[in-house]
Scaffold this active site. Sequence first.
Site, PDB file in Angstrom:
ATOM      1  N   LYS A 296       0.850  -1.193   0.000  1.00  0.00           N
ATOM      2  CA  LYS A 296       0.000   0.000   0.000  1.00  0.00           C
ATOM      3  C   LYS A 296       0.889   1.248   0.000  1.00  0.00           C
ATOM      4  O   LYS A 296       2.100   1.159   0.216  1.00  0.00           O
ATOM      5  CB  LYS A 296      -0.943  -0.013   1.195  1.00  0.00           C
ATOM      6  CG  LYS A 296      -0.262   0.078   2.551  1.00  0.00           C
ATOM      7  CD  LYS A 296      -1.226  -0.300   3.660  1.00  0.00           C
ATOM      8  CE  LYS A 296      -0.514  -0.350   4.982  1.00  0.00           C
ATOM      9  NZ  LYS A 296      -0.816   0.744   5.868  1.00  0.00           N
TER      10      LYS A 296
ATOM     11  N   TYR B 196      18.318  29.112  10.089  1.00  0.00           N
ATOM     12  CA  TYR B 196      17.166  29.883  10.581  1.00  0.00           C
ATOM     13  C   TYR B 196      17.027  29.757  12.092  1.00  0.00           C
ATOM     14  O   TYR B 196      17.194  28.678  12.659  1.00  0.00           O
ATOM     15  CB  TYR B 196      15.873  29.362   9.946  1.00  0.00           C
ATOM     16  CG  TYR B 196      15.701  29.747   8.501  1.00  0.00           C
ATOM     17  CD1 TYR B 196      15.629  31.088   8.113  1.00  0.00           C
ATOM     18  CD2 TYR B 196      15.589  28.767   7.526  1.00  0.00           C
ATOM     19  CE1 TYR B 196      15.455  31.429   6.777  1.00  0.00           C
ATOM     20  CE2 TYR B 196      15.405  29.099   6.192  1.00  0.00           C
ATOM     21  CZ  TYR B 196      15.342  30.444   5.825  1.00  0.00           C
ATOM     22  OH  TYR B 196      15.166  30.771   4.516  1.00  0.00           O
TER      23      TYR B 196
END
Length: 366
Positions: free
Chosen positions: A35, A255
Amino acid sequence: MPRPISATIHPAAVQHNLNRSRQAAPDAKVWAVVKANAYGHGIERVFEGLRSADGFALLDLDEAQRIRALGWRGPVLLLEGAFEPRDLELCSRLDLWHTVHCDEQIDWLAACKTHVAHRVFLKMNSGMNRLGFTPARYRSAWARLNALPQVDEISLMTHFSDADGGQGIAAQMACFAEVTRDLPGERSVSNSAATLRHPDAVAASDWIRPGISLYGSAPDHPEHTSADWGLLPGMTLSSEIIATQAITTGSSVGYGSKFVAEQPMRIGVVACGYADGYPRVAPTGTPVLVEGVRTRLIGRVSMDMVTVDLTHVPHAGMGSEVTLWGRASQGAVLGIDEVAHAAGTLGYELMCALAQRVPVHLQVTD
Ligand SMILES: Cc1ncc(COP(=O)(O)O)c(C=O)c1O
């Protein structure tokens, strides 16, 4: 020149991992769970490695069609069954076996005008409380299905919620065994964790259903690693260093200035970020391989770049190979589970989240 990031899928490793499931359950048939596009690896890419499975289990009808298009004539199981009545037409046409987990799916079968009787897997909710009939309602669902001319053979299945942890499977197994004790039909009860950790589940299963272990991730990390279970990585995510910086004590990186150097150091900037599927929440210290040498991520993950500590990799520079997870070309392995664990998630999520923009190659010689 394209950005240097790429993923490599290792079909031979996937085949090896399938064999590990076979060793754990030599008498059982194996559903290879593919899946979510084979847990992000690509159904078509892993197909050769999984060809020796007894069947393929998945969710989407589209994925079932892709398996048939690959020439697979053997069993295909829809793990969540039909989502609407007309799905049953495709089940007839493509000879798909399907899970039945609720009354509505039985109603649809009863109303379906099929010339071929369907093979169904009747699902019991033995404690997970997602899909399936409760133990109290399971036998009446079986009797209803059994009376339908649209239904051929009925197999019996359940899914464990805690096969990977301390709670284990005993209570769910006991419940399933008690309710199904005198019902005919094959049994299917075992995901990767149950297959590797619980021989009793394997012994009670005609069909096991390994998923994550096929792709080389330990279902119970960090209690066990993939190496403990003898599993090999099905996917490698690799990139290169595209810049280096020499930074002084007290300098910050990235950052938010979250990483501050405690001494002068050299860092590498890697072409990989959260827009590639690398987890944004991976903190400083998350393991990474540079030229096959284990080092650590530092500072925040940004959209297109991460930064790594080159202190212990003095020879590394522009163009050096970086392995975010999987196997470095020198042979060193960084398990996807380790990276996932550092980021507070699971290997499942990382492999499924590989971004579309990452080019994927198939390793032909392993
Ligand atoms: C019904 C069912 N069986 C088997 C599996 C495979 O589980 P795993 O990937 O943990 O082996 C899944 C996955 O979620 C599932 O939903």
